[in-house]
Design a protein around this motif. Structure first.
Motif, PDB file in Angstrom:
ATOM      1  N   ARG A 189      40.924  96.641  14.474  1.00  0.00           N
ATOM      2  CA  ARG A 189      40.010  95.642  13.912  1.00  0.00           C
ATOM      3  C   ARG A 189      40.412  94.262  14.413  1.00  0.00           C
ATOM      4  NH1 ARG A 189      39.941  96.781   7.990  1.00  0.00           N
ATOM      5  NH2 ARG A 189      40.488  98.830   8.739  1.00  0.00           N
ATOM      6  N   ASP A 190      39.431  93.407  14.577  1.00  0.00           N
ATOM      7  CA  ASP A 190      39.682  92.058  15.081  1.00  0.00           C
ATOM      8  C   ASP A 190      38.580  91.140  14.579  1.00  0.00           C
ATOM      9  OD1 ASP A 190      37.432  92.548  16.743  1.00  0.00           O
ATOM     10  OD2 ASP A 190      38.693  93.186  18.414  1.00  0.00           O
ATOM     11  N   ASP A 191      38.382  90.013  15.231  1.00  0.00           N
ATOM     12  CA  ASP A 191      37.351  89.078  14.797  1.00  0.00           C
ATOM     13  C   ASP A 191      35.936  89.624  14.988  1.00  0.00           C
ATOM     14  OD1 ASP A 191      39.289  87.244  14.062  1.00  0.00           O
ATOM     15  OD2 ASP A 191      39.205  86.160  15.976  1.00  0.00           O
ATOM     16  N   GLU A 236      35.266  94.887  11.719  1.00  0.00           N
ATOM     17  CA  GLU A 236      36.026  94.923  10.467  1.00  0.00           C
ATOM     18  C   GLU A 236      36.572  96.319  10.181  1.00  0.00           C
ATOM     19  OE1 GLU A 236      33.363  93.441   7.503  1.00  0.00           O
ATOM     20  OE2 GLU A 236      33.314  91.444   8.381  1.00  0.00           O
ATOM     21  N   TRP A 237      36.805  97.122  11.198  1.00  0.00           N
ATOM     22  CA  TRP A 237      37.297  98.482  11.058  1.00  0.00           C
ATOM     23  C   TRP A 237      38.178  98.797  12.251  1.00  0.00           C
ATOM     24  CZ3 TRP A 237      32.285  97.023  11.927  1.00  0.00           C
ATOM     25  CH2 TRP A 237      31.767  97.293  13.192  1.00  0.00           C
ATOM     26  N   PHE A 297      37.590 102.524   7.793  1.00  0.00           N
ATOM     27  CA  PHE A 297      37.312 101.346   6.995  1.00  0.00           C
ATOM     28  C   PHE A 297      38.306 101.288   5.840  1.00  0.00           C
ATOM     29  CE2 PHE A 297      33.508 102.280   9.265  1.00  0.00           C
ATOM     30  CZ  PHE A 297      32.894 101.062   9.493  1.00  0.00           C
ATOM     31  N   THR A 298      38.618 100.085   5.386  1.00  0.00           N
ATOM     32  CA  THR A 298      39.501  99.903   4.242  1.00  0.00           C
ATOM     33  C   THR A 298      38.835 100.511   3.021  1.00  0.00           C
ATOM     34  OG1 THR A 298      40.318  97.843   5.204  1.00  0.00           O
ATOM     35  CG2 THR A 298      40.704  98.179   2.847  1.00  0.00           C
TER      36      THR A 298
END
Length: 117
Positions: free
Chosen positions: A94-96, A99-100, A114-115
Motif C-alpha cells: 500500500r502507498d499513496d 489503500e491495500w 485490506f485492513t
C-alpha cells in the motif's frame, strides 16, 4: 437476469496444497470435511467458510503454472504479516495511490489485502 453468481474458481498446479493454504489463510475448510464426501485426489477441491459467510471456492487442478497477471482476483480483509508468514509474497505494498496490499499466494495468484474493519 443473464447470470447469477455461484462460486469462485482458482486454478492451481498443486490444487491440494493450495486448497490447504487458502484454508489456513482464510479459516476455510474443505467442504468434504463437512459433508463426509470423498473425492479422488485429482478432482477439484471445494473449500468453504464453515460459518457460511463467504463464497465457495473451487481449487482446480491444471497442468501449467500461472503465466501472467490475474484478470480476476480475491479481495480479503486480513493481516499482511500473518499472510506472509503463511507463505504469501508481496506484489505491491500500500502507498499513496492504493489503500491495500497486493500479495500472491504460493502459486503466484494475486489477491488484495485490506485492513480489517
Amino acid at each position: 437476469m443473464t447470470a447469477q453468481f455461484k462460486d469462485l474458481a482458482l486454478d492451481a498446479a498443486d490444487h491440494q496444497a493450495l486448497a490447504d493454504w487458502w484454508c489456513r489463510a482464510m479459516g476455510y475448510v474443505r467442504r468434504d470435511s463437512l459433508t463426509g464426501d470423498e473425492r479422488p485426489a485429482g478432482w477439484p477441491v471445494p473449500i468453504v467458510d464453515p460459518a457460511g459467510g463467504g463464497p465457495l471456492i473451487w481449487l482446480n487442478p491444471v497442468p501449467e503454472p500461472k503465466s501472467g497477471k490475474n484478470r480476476m482476483h480475491l479481495d480479503v480483509f486480513g493481516d499482511k504479516a500473518e499472510l506472509l508468514e503463511l507463505g504469501a509474497t508481496v506484489v505491491r505494498e500500500r502507498d499513496d495511490d492504493i489503500e491495500w496490499d497486493v500479495l500472491a499466494d504460493p502459486e503466484g495468484n494475486e489477491f488484495c489485502v485490506f485492513t480489517p474493519r
